[in-house]
Design a protein around this motif. Sequence first.
Motif, PDB file in Angstrom:
ATOM      1  N   ASP A 108       0.922  -1.103   0.033  1.00 26.98           N
ATOM      2  CA  ASP A 108      -0.152  -0.063  -0.149  1.00 26.98           C
ATOM      3  C   ASP A 108       0.867   1.207  -0.118  1.00 26.98           C
ATOM      4  N   LEU A 109       1.655   1.388   0.987  1.00 32.45           N
ATOM      5  CA  LEU A 109       2.483   2.822   1.232  1.00 32.45           C
ATOM      6  C   LEU A 109       3.273   3.034  -0.103  1.00 32.45           C
ATOM      7  N   ALA A 110       3.857   2.008  -0.747  1.00 34.32           N
ATOM      8  CA  ALA A 110       4.799   2.198  -1.697  1.00 34.32           C
ATOM      9  C   ALA A 110       4.098   2.720  -3.160  1.00 34.32           C
ATOM     10  N   GLU A 111       2.864   2.519  -3.118  1.00 33.45           N
ATOM     11  CA  GLU A 111       2.068   2.920  -4.306  1.00 33.45           C
ATOM     12  C   GLU A 111       1.085   4.193  -3.956  1.00 33.45           C
ATOM     13  N   ASP A 112       0.989   4.613  -2.586  1.00 35.56           N
ATOM     14  CA  ASP A 112       0.201   5.548  -2.003  1.00 35.56           C
ATOM     15  C   ASP A 112       0.529   7.099  -2.416  1.00 35.56           C
ATOM     16  N   LYS A 113      -0.516   7.661  -3.073  1.00 40.38           N
ATOM     17  CA  LYS A 113      -0.005   8.995  -3.830  1.00 40.38           C
ATOM     18  C   LYS A 113       0.053   9.905  -2.452  1.00 40.38           C
ATOM     19  N   HIS A 114      -0.768   9.856  -1.322  1.00 38.01           N
ATOM     20  CA  HIS A 114      -0.596  10.663  -0.246  1.00 38.01           C
ATOM     21  C   HIS A 114       1.020  10.416   0.486  1.00 38.01           C
ATOM     22  N   SER A 115       1.116   9.198   0.619  1.00 42.88           N
ATOM     23  CA  SER A 115       2.522   9.035   1.005  1.00 42.88           C
ATOM     24  C   SER A 115       3.598   9.390   0.380  1.00 42.88           C
ATOM     25  N   ILE A 116       3.590   9.398  -1.056  1.00 41.45           N
ATOM     26  CA  ILE A 116       4.823   9.872  -1.916  1.00 41.45           C
ATOM     27  C   ILE A 116       4.684  11.402  -1.681  1.00 41.45           C
ATOM     28  N   ALA A 117       3.642  11.954  -1.806  1.00 39.24           N
ATOM     29  CA  ALA A 117       3.453  13.428  -1.898  1.00 39.24           C
ATOM     30  C   ALA A 117       3.949  14.002  -0.261  1.00 39.24           C
ATOM     31  N   LEU A 118       3.829  13.304   0.747  1.00 34.95           N
ATOM     32  CA  LEU A 118       4.105  13.640   1.923  1.00 34.95           C
ATOM     33  C   LEU A 118       5.489  13.607   2.134  1.00 34.95           C
ATOM     34  N   ILE A 119       6.201  12.416   1.729  1.00 33.58           N
ATOM     35  CA  ILE A 119       7.606  12.297   1.828  1.00 33.58           C
ATOM     36  C   ILE A 119       8.370  13.753   0.846  1.00 33.58           C
ATOM     37  N   GLU A 120       7.725  13.748  -0.110  1.00 30.12           N
ATOM     38  CA  GLU A 120       8.477  14.809  -1.090  1.00 30.12           C
ATOM     39  C   GLU A 120       8.292  15.931  -0.263  1.00 30.12           C
ATOM     40  N   ALA A 121       7.063  16.493   0.289  1.00 34.81           N
ATOM     41  CA  ALA A 121       6.775  17.637   1.343  1.00 34.81           C
ATOM     42  C   ALA A 121       7.846  17.680   2.358  1.00 34.81           C
ATOM     43  N   PHE A 122       7.958  16.902   3.043  1.00 31.99           N
ATOM     44  CA  PHE A 122       8.813  16.820   4.267  1.00 31.99           C
ATOM     45  C   PHE A 122      10.309  17.184   3.606  1.00 31.99           C
ATOM     46  N   LEU A 123      10.985  16.506   2.631  1.00 32.11           N
ATOM     47  CA  LEU A 123      12.195  16.784   2.289  1.00 32.11           C
ATOM     48  C   LEU A 123      12.261  18.245   1.699  1.00 32.11           C
ATOM     49  N   ALA A 124      11.252  18.962   0.841  1.00 35.62           N
ATOM     50  CA  ALA A 124      11.243  20.043   0.325  1.00 35.62           C
ATOM     51  C   ALA A 124      11.161  21.144   1.501  1.00 35.62           C
TER      52      ALA A 124
END
Length: 226
Positions: A108-124
């Motif tokens: 689930d998390l590997a494909e989850d758009k919210h998880s992907i966006a969340l990680i990108e937002a944390f790093l940004a």
Amino acid sequence: MKILMVLTSHDKLGDTGRKTGFWLEELAAPYYAFKDAGAEITLASPKGGNPPLDPKSNEPDFQTEQTHRFEADAEATAHLASTVRLDSVSHADYDAVFYPGGHGPLWDLAEDKHSIALIEAFLAANKHVALVCHAPGVLRHVKTPEGKPLVAGRKVTGFTNSEEDAVGLTQIVPFLVEDELIAKGGIYSKGADWSSYVVTDGLLITGQNPTSSTEAAEELIKQLGA
């Protein structure tokens, strides 16, 4: 210090008919590392509510002092039973995010758009992201602002092919964490199977296996303190 911990909501181990989920030690050990350091912890999962525990992680051979502490802790177990929905959280409310593993996140998390966006937002936002065991596989679709795979050119680790083979799930999982990180251009390294091994590359912290969860959490605390 506010830390978000993201757990899987997936409970099916492929088409084996067996159950999976998050790995208890990988939640419990970091949870108390953070709590004992004075952090405020929020638990989230894609579906919210009580996330599935991998039943194997609760067998006697895999229990630790921290898993016993967690299961005897009414506040912690209540916290786990009421995780918030992943799509309701914002990176702006936390200092860092930590992903425990277990096999569930590969589905689930590997494909989850919210998880992907969340990680990108944390790093940004120049905030730390830590992932342990199978959870580094959650990075497979995460991109840099330039659209390249996040792990490309970064030092990373995660559950090894030999560890997956040892637990007999090489043909069951949707992908192998080690292979996927390398395929995305990660500078992958590993320690001995089942030993604690943690890699830090800037804001990204990855741990190899369940044994690495305490060290990964302690490294995150150290980085936040710095």
